[in-house]
Motif scaffolding. Structure first.
Motif, PDB file in Angstrom:
ATOM      1  N   GLY A  11       0.884  -1.392   0.130  1.00 13.12           N
ATOM      2  CA  GLY A  11      -0.084   0.068  -0.023  1.00 13.12           C
ATOM      3  C   GLY A  11       1.020   1.205  -0.085  1.00 13.12           C
ATOM      4  O   GLY A  11       0.555   2.206  -0.692  1.00 13.12           O
ATOM      5  N   ALA A  12       1.933   1.139   0.662  1.00 11.71           N
ATOM      6  CA  ALA A  12       2.580   2.246   0.995  1.00 11.71           C
ATOM      7  C   ALA A  12       3.483   2.634  -0.473  1.00 11.71           C
ATOM      8  O   ALA A  12       3.795   3.691  -0.841  1.00 11.71           O
ATOM      9  CB  ALA A  12       3.696   2.329   2.065  1.00 11.71           C
ATOM     10  N   CYS A  13       3.996   1.456  -1.016  1.00  8.65           N
ATOM     11  CA  CYS A  13       4.407   1.598  -2.282  1.00  8.65           C
ATOM     12  C   CYS A  13       3.705   2.393  -3.335  1.00  8.65           C
ATOM     13  O   CYS A  13       4.072   3.027  -4.104  1.00  8.65           O
ATOM     14  CB  CYS A  13       4.982   0.088  -2.536  1.00  8.65           C
ATOM     15  N   LEU A  14       2.487   1.663  -3.434  1.00 10.21           N
ATOM     16  CA  LEU A  14       1.585   2.343  -4.568  1.00 10.21           C
ATOM     17  C   LEU A  14       1.460   3.627  -4.107  1.00 10.21           C
ATOM     18  O   LEU A  14       1.111   4.377  -5.157  1.00 10.21           O
ATOM     19  CB  LEU A  14       0.062   1.627  -4.470  1.00 10.21           C
ATOM     20  N   ARG A  15       1.261   4.146  -2.880  1.00 10.20           N
ATOM     21  CA  ARG A  15       0.919   5.553  -2.741  1.00 10.20           C
ATOM     22  C   ARG A  15       2.191   6.526  -3.229  1.00 10.20           C
ATOM     23  O   ARG A  15       2.086   7.648  -3.693  1.00 10.20           O
ATOM     24  CB  ARG A  15       0.755   5.737  -1.386  1.00 10.20           C
ATOM     25  N   ARG A  16       3.375   6.032  -2.837  1.00 12.93           N
ATOM     26  CA  ARG A  16       4.564   6.504  -3.499  1.00 12.93           C
ATOM     27  C   ARG A  16       4.799   6.744  -4.709  1.00 12.93           C
ATOM     28  O   ARG A  16       5.107   7.520  -5.523  1.00 12.93           O
ATOM     29  CB  ARG A  16       5.908   5.818  -2.817  1.00 12.93           C
ATOM     30  N   LEU A  17       4.285   5.681  -5.415  1.00 10.16           N
ATOM     31  CA  LEU A  17       4.389   5.516  -7.195  1.00 10.16           C
ATOM     32  C   LEU A  17       3.209   6.151  -7.831  1.00 10.16           C
ATOM     33  O   LEU A  17       3.301   6.669  -8.862  1.00 10.16           O
ATOM     34  CB  LEU A  17       4.476   4.222  -7.555  1.00 10.16           C
ATOM     35  N   ASP A  18       2.186   6.539  -7.176  1.00 10.39           N
ATOM     36  CA  ASP A  18       0.773   7.091  -7.495  1.00 10.39           C
ATOM     37  C   ASP A  18       1.013   8.302  -8.633  1.00 10.39           C
ATOM     38  O   ASP A  18       1.701   9.435  -8.105  1.00 10.39           O
ATOM     39  CB  ASP A  18       0.064   7.168  -6.753  1.00 10.39           C
ATOM     40  N   ALA A  19       0.704   8.454  -9.812  1.00 14.08           N
ATOM     41  CA  ALA A  19       0.353   9.584 -10.552  1.00 14.08           C
ATOM     42  C   ALA A  19      -0.461   9.197 -11.504  1.00 14.08           C
ATOM     43  O   ALA A  19      -0.628   8.102 -12.169  1.00 14.08           O
ATOM     44  CB  ALA A  19       1.819  10.181 -11.005  1.00 14.08           C
ATOM     45  N   PRO A  20      -1.268  10.258 -12.225  1.00 17.12           N
ATOM     46  CA  PRO A  20      -2.283   9.844 -13.317  1.00 17.12           C
ATOM     47  C   PRO A  20      -1.698   9.498 -14.578  1.00 17.12           C
ATOM     48  O   PRO A  20      -2.574   8.875 -15.379  1.00 17.12           O
ATOM     49  CB  PRO A  20      -3.074  11.199 -13.469  1.00 17.12           C
ATOM     50  N   ASP A  21      -0.440   9.630 -14.752  1.00 12.93           N
ATOM     51  CA  ASP A  21       0.282   9.265 -16.078  1.00 12.93           C
ATOM     52  C   ASP A  21       0.783   8.102 -15.961  1.00 12.93           C
ATOM     53  O   ASP A  21       1.718   7.612 -17.012  1.00 12.93           O
ATOM     54  CB  ASP A  21       1.342  10.561 -16.561  1.00 12.93           C
TER      55      ASP A  21
ATOM     56  N   ASP B  25      -5.417  -3.672   4.733  1.00 15.50           N
ATOM     57  CA  ASP B  25      -6.096  -2.343   4.758  1.00 15.50           C
ATOM     58  C   ASP B  25      -5.538  -1.236   4.056  1.00 15.50           C
ATOM     59  O   ASP B  25      -5.989  -0.472   3.335  1.00 15.50           O
ATOM     60  CB  ASP B  25      -6.620  -2.023   6.296  1.00 15.50           C
ATOM     61  N   ALA B  26      -3.985  -1.359   4.195  1.00 16.79           N
ATOM     62  CA  ALA B  26      -3.243   0.072   3.641  1.00 16.79           C
ATOM     63  C   ALA B  26      -3.406  -0.240   1.789  1.00 16.79           C
ATOM     64  O   ALA B  26      -3.443   0.679   1.338  1.00 16.79           O
ATOM     65  CB  ALA B  26      -2.085  -0.175   4.008  1.00 16.79           C
ATOM     66  N   LEU B  27      -3.090  -1.625   1.680  1.00 19.33           N
ATOM     67  CA  LEU B  27      -3.525  -1.701   0.221  1.00 19.33           C
ATOM     68  C   LEU B  27      -4.803  -1.214  -0.539  1.00 19.33           C
ATOM     69  O   LEU B  27      -4.822  -0.490  -1.224  1.00 19.33           O
ATOM     70  CB  LEU B  27      -3.257  -3.316  -0.257  1.00 19.33           C
ATOM     71  N   LEU B  28      -5.888  -1.642   0.031  1.00 22.63           N
ATOM     72  CA  LEU B  28      -7.293  -1.349  -0.260  1.00 22.63           C
ATOM     73  C   LEU B  28      -7.460   0.256  -0.312  1.00 22.63           C
ATOM     74  O   LEU B  28      -8.041   0.846  -1.019  1.00 22.63           O
ATOM     75  CB  LEU B  28      -8.207  -1.820   0.476  1.00 22.63           C
ATOM     76  N   ALA B  29      -6.786   0.930   0.810  1.00 21.95           N
ATOM     77  CA  ALA B  29      -6.887   2.303   1.037  1.00 21.95           C
ATOM     78  C   ALA B  29      -6.055   2.986  -0.232  1.00 21.95           C
ATOM     79  O   ALA B  29      -6.572   4.076  -1.124  1.00 21.95           O
ATOM     80  CB  ALA B  29      -6.510   2.904   2.195  1.00 21.95           C
ATOM     81  N   ALA B  30      -5.029   2.432  -0.604  1.00 23.83           N
ATOM     82  CA  ALA B  30      -4.360   3.032  -1.613  1.00 23.83           C
ATOM     83  C   ALA B  30      -4.947   2.936  -3.020  1.00 23.83           C
ATOM     84  O   ALA B  30      -4.942   3.685  -3.874  1.00 23.83           O
ATOM     85  CB  ALA B  30      -2.799   2.282  -1.777  1.00 23.83           C
ATOM     86  N   VAL B  31      -5.606   1.526  -3.087  1.00 30.04           N
ATOM     87  CA  VAL B  31      -6.223   1.472  -4.361  1.00 30.04           C
ATOM     88  C   VAL B  31      -7.300   2.504  -4.492  1.00 30.04           C
ATOM     89  O   VAL B  31      -7.665   2.959  -5.662  1.00 30.04           O
ATOM     90  CB  VAL B  31      -6.908   0.007  -4.459  1.00 30.04           C
ATOM     91  N   ASP B  32      -8.235   2.847  -3.485  1.00 30.01           N
ATOM     92  CA  ASP B  32      -9.110   3.679  -3.528  1.00 30.01           C
ATOM     93  C   ASP B  32      -8.796   5.156  -3.817  1.00 30.01           C
ATOM     94  O   ASP B  32      -9.562   5.821  -4.541  1.00 30.01           O
ATOM     95  CB  ASP B  32     -10.227   3.575  -2.032  1.00 30.01           C
ATOM     96  N   ALA B  33      -7.816   5.447  -3.514  1.00 33.13           N
ATOM     97  CA  ALA B  33      -7.120   6.648  -3.542  1.00 33.13           C
ATOM     98  C   ALA B  33      -6.068   6.936  -4.596  1.00 33.13           C
ATOM     99  O   ALA B  33      -6.001   8.179  -5.362  1.00 33.13           O
ATOM    100  CB  ALA B  33      -6.198   7.154  -2.368  1.00 33.13           C
ATOM    101  N   SER B  34      -5.951   5.891  -5.398  1.00 35.64           N
ATOM    102  CA  SER B  34      -4.974   6.051  -6.590  1.00 35.64           C
ATOM    103  C   SER B  34      -5.546   6.806  -7.670  1.00 35.64           C
ATOM    104  O   SER B  34      -6.816   6.455  -8.247  1.00 35.64           O
ATOM    105  CB  SER B  34      -4.823   4.626  -6.959  1.00 35.64           C
TER     106      SER B  34
END
Length: 175
Positions: free
Chosen positions: A67-77, A107-116
């Motif tokens: 989850g933390a990894c996905l949040r760190r990498l997140d960007a619309p492009d 829980d961290a993964l699912l939250a990161a997916v929701d926010a991505s």
């Protein structure tokens, strides 16, 4: 766009997900690998997957803290492909030093997916089609994998099952 790609061992699910990812109109493709090379066979499997990917892919290793990894990498492009959720689940369940780790990680993964804002593709082994495992840890693994797949499928626009290299679309929302 969020997609879950399920299938058995050597079903072609990773190849399918990679092909889908590269068809997307994004500027960056990130491959999040969750495997740990704990033995020679796993090292060979990891090398095989690496050899299949071309230079367009940036590889990030995340055997835990997905989850933390996905949040760190997140960007619309970006397109972020996570391979594989069941290896990640094994890593989390096997972390005996931290009781409760799996619930926190899930829980961290699912939250990161929701926010991505990125395009997300998840690859995972479908393990619920066989017999009920005899051992407690094996039963917990199968149960938790099934629950995780259901939670992700509810969040995903597309869910695909790959069998013998053939994709079967289970869910598709036009987004």
């Amino acid at each position: 766009m969020k997609e879950l790609v399920l299938g058995g061992t050597r079903s072609g699910k990773s190849r399918h997900a990679e092909t889908r990812a590269l068809s997307l109109d994004v500027s960056r493709w990130i491959y999040v690998a969750t495997a740990l090379a704990g033995d020679a066979q796993m090292t060979a499997r990891i090398q095989h997957h690496r050899a299949q990917r071309d230079a367009r892919w940036q590889t990030v290793e995340a055997p835990q803290a997905l989850g933390a990894c996905l949040r760190r990498l997140d960007a619309p492009d970006r397109c972020i492909l996570v391979d594989c959720l069941t290896l990640w689940l094994s890593n989390c369940l096997g972390d005996e030093a931290r009781p409760g780790r799996w619930a926190e990680e899930r829980d961290a993964l699912l939250a990161a997916v929701d926010a991505s804002r990125a395009r997300l593709l998840f690859v995972s082994n479908e393990v619920g089609s066989g017999i009920v495992p005899l051992g407690a840890l094996s039963r917990r693994f199968a149960d938790e994998a099934g629950r995780l797949h259901q939670a992700l499928a509810a969040r995903c626009d597309r869910v695909t099952l790959v069998v013998a290299g053939l994709p079967l679309t289970l869910k598709e929302n036009d987004a």
